[in-house]
Design a protein around this motif. Structure first.
Motif, PDB file in Angstrom:
ATOM      1  N   GLN A  44       0.815  -1.204   0.000  1.00 52.88           N
ATOM      2  CA  GLN A  44       0.000   0.000   0.000  1.00 52.88           C
ATOM      3  C   GLN A  44       0.859   1.269   0.000  1.00 52.88           C
ATOM      4  OE1 GLN A  44      -0.256  -2.519   2.439  1.00 52.88           O
ATOM      5  NE2 GLN A  44       1.580  -1.557   3.263  1.00 52.88           N
TER       6      GLN A  44
ATOM      7  N   ASP B  40      -3.319  14.127  -3.080  1.00 54.07           N
ATOM      8  CA  ASP B  40      -3.460  14.865  -4.324  1.00 54.07           C
ATOM      9  C   ASP B  40      -3.393  16.369  -4.065  1.00 54.07           C
ATOM     10  OD1 ASP B  40      -3.724  15.252  -7.024  1.00 54.07           O
ATOM     11  OD2 ASP B  40      -5.738  14.411  -7.195  1.00 54.07           O
TER      12      ASP B  40
ATOM     13  N   TYR C  92      -5.523   9.181  -1.190  1.00 55.48           N
ATOM     14  CA  TYR C  92      -5.894   7.947  -1.861  1.00 55.48           C
ATOM     15  C   TYR C  92      -5.013   6.804  -1.380  1.00 55.48           C
ATOM     16  CZ  TYR C  92      -8.353  10.903  -5.254  1.00 55.48           C
ATOM     17  OH  TYR C  92      -9.200  11.802  -5.846  1.00 55.48           O
TER      18      TYR C  92
ATOM     19  N   ILE D 141      -3.289   3.599  -2.788  1.00 52.85           N
ATOM     20  CA  ILE D 141      -2.887   2.924  -4.019  1.00 52.85           C
ATOM     21  C   ILE D 141      -2.163   1.654  -3.591  1.00 52.85           C
ATOM     22  CG2 ILE D 141      -1.553   3.117  -6.153  1.00 52.85           C
ATOM     23  CD1 ILE D 141      -1.806   6.164  -5.890  1.00 52.85           C
TER      24      ILE D 141
ATOM     25  N   CYS E 158      -3.222  -3.360  -9.694  1.00 55.39           N
ATOM     26  CA  CYS E 158      -3.096  -2.192  -8.825  1.00 55.39           C
ATOM     27  C   CYS E 158      -4.416  -1.438  -8.768  1.00 55.39           C
ATOM     28  CB  CYS E 158      -1.996  -1.268  -9.337  1.00 55.39           C
ATOM     29  SG  CYS E 158      -1.690   0.151  -8.266  1.00 55.39           S
ATOM     30  N   ASN E 159      -4.868  -1.108  -7.562  1.00 57.76           N
ATOM     31  CA  ASN E 159      -6.099  -0.358  -7.350  1.00 57.76           C
ATOM     32  C   ASN E 159      -5.832   0.992  -6.721  1.00 57.76           C
ATOM     33  OD1 ASN E 159      -7.837  -2.408  -8.266  1.00 57.76           O
ATOM     34  ND2 ASN E 159      -7.940  -3.367  -6.236  1.00 57.76           N
ATOM     35  N   ILE E 160      -6.769   1.912  -6.925  1.00 56.45           N
ATOM     36  CA  ILE E 160      -6.769   3.184  -6.215  1.00 56.45           C
ATOM     37  C   ILE E 160      -8.132   3.345  -5.560  1.00 56.45           C
ATOM     38  CG2 ILE E 160      -7.482   4.501  -8.266  1.00 56.45           C
ATOM     39  CD1 ILE E 160      -5.772   6.834  -7.158  1.00 56.45           C
TER      40      ILE E 160
ATOM     41  N   LYS F 120     -10.416   6.021  -2.670  1.00 55.86           N
ATOM     42  CA  LYS F 120     -10.469   7.340  -2.024  1.00 55.86           C
ATOM     43  C   LYS F 120     -10.691   7.163  -0.518  1.00 55.86           C
ATOM     44  CE  LYS F 120     -12.891  10.486  -4.157  1.00 55.86           C
ATOM     45  NZ  LYS F 120     -14.048  11.329  -4.611  1.00 55.86           N
TER      46      LYS F 120
ATOM     47  N   PHE G  40       3.710   7.731 -11.910  1.00 54.28           N
ATOM     48  CA  PHE G  40       3.301   6.481 -11.280  1.00 54.28           C
ATOM     49  C   PHE G  40       4.429   5.473 -11.472  1.00 54.28           C
ATOM     50  CE2 PHE G  40       0.305   2.606 -11.617  1.00 54.28           C
ATOM     51  CZ  PHE G  40       0.491   2.314 -10.285  1.00 54.28           C
TER      52      PHE G  40
ATOM     53  N   PRO H 225      -4.386  11.039 -10.955  1.00 60.66           N
ATOM     54  CA  PRO H 225      -3.992   9.813 -10.248  1.00 60.66           C
ATOM     55  C   PRO H 225      -4.668   8.561 -10.787  1.00 60.66           C
ATOM     56  CG  PRO H 225      -5.418  11.169  -8.876  1.00 60.66           C
ATOM     57  CD  PRO H 225      -5.062  11.994 -10.067  1.00 60.66           C
ATOM     58  N   PHE H 226      -5.619   8.739 -11.712  1.00 61.66           N
ATOM     59  CA  PHE H 226      -6.324   7.602 -12.298  1.00 61.66           C
ATOM     60  C   PHE H 226      -5.794   7.237 -13.680  1.00 61.66           C
ATOM     61  CE2 PHE H 226      -9.194  10.390  -9.877  1.00 61.66           C
ATOM     62  CZ  PHE H 226      -9.376   9.594  -8.764  1.00 61.66           C
TER      63      PHE H 226
END
Length: 326
Positions: free
Chosen positions: A157, A162, A168, A170, A177-179, A181, A221, A243-244
């Motif tokens: 993790q 931001d 977030y 990540i 890989c997930n993000i 909130k 990233f 970030p997405f």
């Protein structure tokens, strides 16, 4: 008397040389003694901090140490800032800490138990303390993420803040890989506009160890790819406008050097904003050492070209020179 005086002077000279040698030897990689991996490096109160994994057998990974420095050269160990005695649901494989300061509290995110499916207890937890050296206590009494979402194992993790102040999480192993909130007190998540909690942002060849920072309005990233016990372990990156993403892989910037060390990977970045200097903190394996858990924490400078591309990092035995934040 003359002989005694000469001997004394010789002894003093030798002591002075030994002391200077000791000081010189504090420079270089690895930056501190011991088997440590997956370092998360940051700055708190004009001091550098590194939070690594204790690199050992899974059943022995029941605590996390931290290290602090005023100058990137001399490091102070803070043992057991968190251990499983403070986290009742965790019993092994306490991995890859990630720390952030918010509202005068320090939140330490960590993986534990190396779960292999949704029926096992474990995943990503959160601990909290009033000081960066702890002691940390379990923030939730249960994992924050305890299931596989979008195929991502809940490990490795990283907490990203931001530009608008939103935090977030990540994370992800097993090549996903997930993000997500985070809510204001880090006790859970806020849904995205479409109602989902976990969005997948996996770039090409991603394996684990995500990291993100902003430079000149762009989102960098970074991640580790290859096998964590193999010579192909390395760090690559992509650049996006949010970030997405979407994140298109640019290429590798950190990998082994056959004359210095093997398997360089799982990193973080220290940014000295005043001097616009970037340092990559990562782990690697000593040449000739075949034990999978024998990993050491190192630091080298990270540079960019005029177009903002990250230049390949030259891994060294020398490390970096002393650099104070003040």
């Amino acid at each position: 008397m003359k002989y005694i005086t000469s001997s004394l002077l010789l002894l003093l000279a030798f002591s002075s040389f030994a002391q200077s040698t000791k000081t010189i030897n504090q420079y270089g990689n690895p930056i501190f003694e011991g088997w440590y991996a997956d370092p998360d490096a940051t700055v708190f109160n004009n001091k550098y901090w590194v939070y690594p994994t204790y690199s050992s057998k899974y059943k022995e990974q029941v605590f996390l140490d931290a290290f602090s420095s005023d100058d990137l050269v001399k490091w102070k160990k803070h043992p057991h800032v968190l251990d499983t005695s403070a986290v009742k649901w965790a019993n092994k494989a306490m991995w890859a800490p990630a720390i952030v300061e918010k509202d005068k509290k320090y939140y330490l995110f960590f993986g534990a138990n190396d779960i292999q499916n949704d029926n096992e207890v474990g995943g990503i937890g959160v601990a909290v303390a009033d000081k960066p050296e702890g002691p940390f206590k379990d923030h939730l009494g249960k994992p924050l993420v305890d299931k596989f979402h979008n195929g991502a194992q809940p490990i490795d993790q990283f907490v990203f803040k931001d530009k608008d102040g939103q935090y977030y999480l990540i994370y992800g192993g097993w090549k996903h890989c997930n993000i997500a909130k985070l809510n204001k007190d880090f006790t859970g998540f806020l849904p995205f506009d479409d109602g989902t909690i976990f969005k997948e942002i996996t770039p090409d060849k991603y394996v684990e160890g995500p990291y993100m920072f902003i430079k000149n309005g762009k989102y960098y990233f970074m991640w580790s790819e290859g096998g964590w016990t193999g010579p192909d372990y390395s760090v690559a990156y992509a650049v996006g406008d949010s970030p997405f993403g979407p994140f298109k892989r640019v290429g590798k910037i950190l990998e082994q050097n056959d004359t210095i060390a093997r398997g360089a990977g799982h990193h973080s970045v220290i940014i000295n904003k005043k001097k616009d200097k970037y340092y990559i903190v990562y782990h690697r394996r000593p040449i000739g050492d075949t034990d999978g858990n024998h990993r050491v924490t190192c630091i080298d400078e990270m540079n960019f070209d005029t177009n903002g591309n990250i230049l390949p990092v030259k891994i060294t035995n020398e490390g970096v020179k002393a650099e104070k934040l003040k």
